[in-house]
Design an enzyme around this catalytic site. Sequence first.
Site, PDB file in Angstrom:
ATOM      1  N   HIS A 194      30.901  32.296  48.468  1.00 59.72           N
ATOM      2  CA  HIS A 194      29.568  31.772  48.155  1.00 59.72           C
ATOM      3  C   HIS A 194      29.435  30.332  48.667  1.00 59.72           C
ATOM      4  O   HIS A 194      28.445  29.968  49.303  1.00 59.72           O
ATOM      5  CB  HIS A 194      29.352  31.818  46.638  1.00 59.72           C
ATOM      6  CG  HIS A 194      28.052  31.239  46.161  1.00 59.72           C
ATOM      7  ND1 HIS A 194      26.848  31.890  46.304  1.00 59.72           N
ATOM      8  CD2 HIS A 194      27.771  30.061  45.541  1.00 59.72           C
ATOM      9  CE1 HIS A 194      25.876  31.134  45.788  1.00 59.72           C
ATOM     10  NE2 HIS A 194      26.422  30.019  45.328  1.00 59.72           N
ATOM     11  N   GLU A 211      26.138  36.050  37.843  1.00 59.21           N
ATOM     12  CA  GLU A 211      27.267  35.317  37.261  1.00 59.21           C
ATOM     13  C   GLU A 211      27.730  35.972  35.957  1.00 59.21           C
ATOM     14  O   GLU A 211      26.964  36.652  35.285  1.00 59.21           O
ATOM     15  CB  GLU A 211      26.855  33.861  36.926  1.00 59.21           C
ATOM     16  CG  GLU A 211      26.293  33.082  38.103  1.00 59.21           C
ATOM     17  CD  GLU A 211      26.210  31.580  37.841  1.00 59.21           C
ATOM     18  OE1 GLU A 211      26.864  31.094  36.896  1.00 59.21           O
ATOM     19  OE2 GLU A 211      25.494  30.900  38.600  1.00 59.21           O
TER      20      GLU A 211
END
Lengths: 449, 449
Positions: free
Chosen positions: B151, B217
């Site tokens: 990421h 998340e």
Amino acid sequence: MIALNATHDPARRSWLASANTPGADFPIQNLPLGMFSLQSEADAAAPRPAVAIGDQVVDLRALDAAGLFSGDAARAVRAVAPSDLGLNAMMALGNQPASALRARLSELLREGGDSGLRERAGTLLHSQADVRMHLPCRIGDYTDFLTSYPHTERHGRFKGLADPVTPVFHSLPVAYHGRASSIRVSGTPVRRPNGQWKAADGSIQFGAVEAMDLELELAALVGAGTRLAEPVPLDQAGEHIFGYVLLNDWSAKSVQWWEQMLGPFLGKSFMSSISPWVVTAEALAPFAMRAPARRPEAPPLLPYLHSAQDRERGGLDIALEAWLSTAAMRETGSGPVRLAATHLSNLTWTFGQMLTHHCSNGCDLHPGDLMGSGTVSGERDDERACLTEIASAGKEPLHLPNGEERRWLQDGDEVTLRARAGGEGRVAIGFGPCAGRILPALPYPLPKA
Amino acid sequence: MIALNATHDPARRSWLASANTPGADFPIQNLPLGMFSLQSEADAAAPRPAVAIGDQVVDLRALDAAGLFSGDAARAVRAVAPSDLGLNAMMALGNQPASALRARLSELLREGGDSGLRERAGTLLHSQADVRMHLPCRIGDYTDFLTSYPHTERHGRFKGLADPVTPVFHSLPVAYHGRASSIRVSGTPVRRPNGQWKAADGSIQFGAVEAMDLELELAALVGAGTRLAEPVPLDQAGEHIFGYVLLNDWSAKSVQWWEQMLGPFLGKSFMSSISPWVVTAEALAPFAMRAPARRPEAPPLLPYLHSAQDRERGGLDIALEAWLSTAAMRETGSGPVRLAATHLSNLTWTFGQMLTHHCSNGCDLHPGDLMGSGTVSGERDDERACLTEIASAGKEPLHLPNGEERRWLQDGDEVTLRARAGGEGRVAIGFGPCAGRILPALPYPLPKA
């Protein structure tokens, strides 16, 4: 915008002599709110709401029990339940009930006013020396802004940036979310943190952080909250600001500079200090002033950050100071040394702009949320409002009058922030001290091998 | 480290058939905690503590009133006062009372166990379709980490960074303080924010933000708090993690990229979503696994971030997914499309390391504080856990099966996050959905001229 009224009358004096002393932080024109308990009580005694006047603390719940409040003044005091640890419920009502309370207290405390309090002052007032002050409210979220151009520019230069102030600084009030849990009231010792940093030789170190700094800030406390997805136009921002406190945004600079990828984190979150007395937005109304002029290189304000009212009256005439007392100074009985003397007009953005920007995306603000101004540094050398600027990030130590020098704060150093609105022939109101003393770091506990 | 016990027995089945359905999120081995009220009650009805099992919700306070709890199980339930809006007081007790509650519930819900609940199931259980879920706890502080190398690398490349992952990423779990006030429970609509950004032509714009993204998340909730100035050794970090929820860290990317000077602020703070059911650390104990291997370029872990136990058992075998349902899909009755399928082992740091690092400087953590993992992206294309990565920051639109394309989320888009621990022949436990639908931006209110 808050209209002036009789509570602001500069001629008004209190029957309490200590409130009329020239230079007193808490004359009858101030009446800041806080939460106190008595030194004589157990540590766990519940704090209760109070107002400061001269060298005394007025117990608001006791005044209410004595029948001295009615209407909105009573509503403001009774909003704070006995189990509450802060003024949040009073703040949530917005500024009007607190204004009624202020008007009533001014009447009870002024020379020639209602004598109901004066007659019972012995049980309803306490000497400030006898009380312990607590955080004035539960702080749900803490936001810290970066609004001083000189502070930003000096820091950028220390980091070797070619263009130390990036363009976004002029387009919006830059900010980051701070850590709310570790905010403590003035007087709480500051434990030097352990942390991770990159040493001059490029190695990564972990241990007690040498590069400890203070940061001199003013901070607004949110009163009436805002709702999710409902921005606040700039001319209504003041309706959500209950008052102001001093803020020392203690910083571990080496940690902050190494961890910086998503902004300040452990370099700041070990502890922040605020002063216990909330100077209300209403008390500061006489000290409104023009917002600082925009810098020549700044683009025009976007419409959501501009209003004629904010330009004319969005600033505050508040002078701020930071003082240092070292262990050696205290041992020899010499007084503290002034590190910085600055003014809120050094900031590029007004508190109204900060609040309006903060909720421009719909973020909800809650009663008791804290918004720090960022370090209030100015262009002048004596306006450098942190040690990083004063000692050029450790490169040019500050020489103290007693022969000591400081690149960073040392164990035993006590920093005291002060601020005053007005003065120079006018009535001035002060914030009281925001103080903290550095304790040595504790050994870091490691997992057993 | 949490020891396995009878509540983890994969052979254990519930007398409630829906709990035994293969693939159910809430089998008897899960028993996640949450706060519910009934759809049939007024909007303002106080939420109360519950456990999910199969397609039902168990009203814990009602079970206690029926005399089904004693000892620590009763203590856990009774810690949550009727006026409490969340599980914080139960979480503050640490994991042991919740473990006793879990053991008792497992006994009451299992086939062949105590029949006291089964006999009164009609009044003590509610269908999940009939309840409204609330935030499971008051979240005092919210911290979001950045722990996925892929990421970080992809985002750095989009920004044109020569070295997209800076060395600090490998030395400590990078994080920023997030905004706690605007966290909402799954199902709450997400109002597209207004904001400020720099357009491709260099001009500064303000208005409804086009570049809306999701971020997939997992997040830990703190149970027993820590004290100011008292770090937590890595092997004790687990004692402070009560459980986990899904987190969608909705992002306004153009805002985030323009305001970035001190980290994410308004680009994230307009709203974040979490799933309502707290999957306890104890329920996840069977799914502990090795921490991910360190990358070749990473330096050795500093001692405070290393322990043999954390290396061996600090990871969690949790698979995570993000799904998209557009308005057009719902109109035509076509099901949602999977945007990402990833795994928690893509993270560089364990939750234990995140917590230990967080309080390594003495920062105090409070019951209910939230710690997000950061976007759980992996190296594979289908492991890109946000649209910015999937559509290359708007440059390569995602083509959906129904002919639509997406550079960013559009109004009406609904994103649902899901996660499961275990599976593939073993008992699996799920998190339930974390969903939110984008609403059009509101016109921005400007000061009257």
